[in-house]
Design a protein around this motif. Structure first.
Motif, PDB file in Angstrom:
ATOM      1  N   LYS A   1      -1.417   3.881  -1.672  1.00  0.00           N
ATOM      2  CA  LYS A   1      -2.925   4.618  -0.356  1.00  0.00           C
ATOM      3  C   LYS A   1      -2.246   4.788   1.065  1.00  0.00           C
ATOM      4  O   LYS A   1      -3.374   5.312   1.580  1.00  0.00           O
TER       5      LYS A   1
ATOM      6  N   LYS B   1       0.458   6.643   3.384  1.00  0.00           N
ATOM      7  CA  LYS B   1       2.298   7.016   3.878  1.00  0.00           C
ATOM      8  C   LYS B   1       3.075   6.193   4.646  1.00  0.00           C
ATOM      9  O   LYS B   1       1.721   5.481   5.402  1.00  0.00           O
TER      10      LYS B   1
ATOM     11  N   PRO C   1       3.326   3.486  -7.944  1.00  0.00           N
ATOM     12  CA  PRO C   1       3.172   4.643  -8.593  1.00  0.00           C
ATOM     13  C   PRO C   1       1.755   6.074  -7.686  1.00  0.00           C
ATOM     14  O   PRO C   1       2.153   7.217  -7.677  1.00  0.00           O
ATOM     15  N   ASN C   2       0.979   5.499  -7.105  1.00  0.00           N
ATOM     16  CA  ASN C   2      -0.464   5.435  -6.142  1.00  0.00           C
ATOM     17  C   ASN C   2      -0.533   4.890  -5.042  1.00  0.00           C
ATOM     18  O   ASN C   2      -1.333   4.248  -4.811  1.00  0.00           O
TER      19      ASN C   2
ATOM     20  N   TRP D   1       0.831  -0.688  -0.062  1.00  0.00           N
ATOM     21  CA  TRP D   1      -0.387   0.015  -0.183  1.00  0.00           C
ATOM     22  C   TRP D   1       0.621   1.534   0.202  1.00  0.00           C
ATOM     23  O   TRP D   1       0.407   2.508  -0.502  1.00  0.00           O
TER      24      TRP D   1
END
Length: 76
Positions: free
Chosen positions: A40, A42, A37-38, A33
Protein backbone atom coordinates in the motif's frame (compact mmCIF):
# COMPACT_ATOMS: atom_id res chain seq x y z
CA UNK A 1 -16.51 10.06 9.05
CA UNK A 2 -18.49 12.89 10.59
CA UNK A 3 -17.49 13.34 14.22
CA UNK A 4 -18.78 16.15 16.43
CA UNK A 5 -16.23 18.83 17.38
CA UNK A 6 -14.25 18.23 20.55
CA UNK A 7 -15.63 20.39 23.36
CA UNK A 8 -12.47 21.59 25.13
CA UNK A 9 -8.95 22.69 24.21
CA UNK A 10 -6.40 19.90 23.94
CA UNK A 11 -3.51 20.42 26.35
CA UNK A 12 0.14 20.10 25.39
CA UNK A 13 0.40 16.90 27.46
CA UNK A 14 -2.58 15.46 25.59
CA UNK A 15 -1.05 16.48 22.25
CA UNK A 16 2.18 14.71 23.16
CA UNK A 17 0.28 11.56 24.16
CA UNK A 18 -1.70 11.63 20.90
CA UNK A 19 1.45 11.95 18.78
CA UNK A 20 3.25 9.24 20.80
CA UNK A 21 0.33 6.90 20.09
CA UNK A 22 0.40 7.82 16.40
CA UNK A 23 4.14 7.10 16.16
CA UNK A 24 3.66 3.67 17.81
CA UNK A 25 0.77 2.89 15.48
CA UNK A 26 2.78 3.84 12.38
CA UNK A 27 5.78 1.81 13.58
CA UNK A 28 3.46 -1.18 13.82
CA UNK A 29 1.45 -0.72 10.63
CA UNK A 30 3.90 0.67 8.07
CA UNK A 31 6.06 -2.48 7.79
CA UNK A 32 2.92 -4.45 6.85
CA UNK A 33 1.83 -1.76 4.39
CA UNK A 34 5.24 -1.82 2.67
CA UNK A 35 5.48 -5.57 2.15
CA UNK A 36 3.66 -8.33 0.38
CA UNK A 37 2.66 -8.73 -3.26
CA UNK A 38 0.55 -5.53 -3.32
CA UNK A 39 2.14 -2.99 -0.95
CA UNK A 40 0.00 0.00 0.00
CA UNK A 41 2.99 2.27 0.53
CA UNK A 42 6.58 2.60 -0.65
CA UNK A 43 9.20 2.11 2.09
CA UNK A 44 10.65 5.55 1.35
CA UNK A 45 7.26 7.21 1.87
CA UNK A 46 6.70 5.27 5.10
CA UNK A 47 10.12 6.34 6.41
CA UNK A 48 9.42 9.96 5.49
CA UNK A 49 5.99 9.98 7.16
CA UNK A 50 7.28 8.27 10.30
CA UNK A 51 10.22 10.67 10.64
CA UNK A 52 7.81 13.56 10.16
CA UNK A 53 5.71 12.39 13.10
CA UNK A 54 8.84 11.85 15.18
CA UNK A 55 9.88 15.43 14.39
CA UNK A 56 6.48 16.70 15.54
CA UNK A 57 6.84 14.74 18.77
CA UNK A 58 10.35 16.11 19.32
CA UNK A 59 9.07 19.67 18.80
CA UNK A 60 6.18 19.19 21.23
CA UNK A 61 8.53 17.77 23.86
CA UNK A 62 10.87 20.74 23.37
CA UNK A 63 7.96 23.10 23.91
CA UNK A 64 6.99 21.18 27.04
CA UNK A 65 10.48 21.52 28.48
CA UNK A 66 10.37 25.33 28.36
CA UNK A 67 9.11 27.17 31.43
CA UNK A 68 6.03 29.36 31.21
CA UNK A 69 4.86 27.66 28.07
CA UNK A 70 1.31 27.92 26.89
CA UNK A 71 -0.10 24.50 27.76
CA UNK A 72 -2.83 24.31 25.14
CA UNK A 73 -3.41 25.42 21.61
CA UNK A 74 -5.76 28.28 22.44
CA UNK A 75 -3.87 29.85 25.35
CA UNK A 76 -6.68 29.36 27.83
Amino acid sequence: MNLPPYAKPITLDEQIAIVEREVRMRESVYPKWCSGPNPKMKPEEAAFQLEGMRAVLKQLRALKSKEGIQTNLFGE
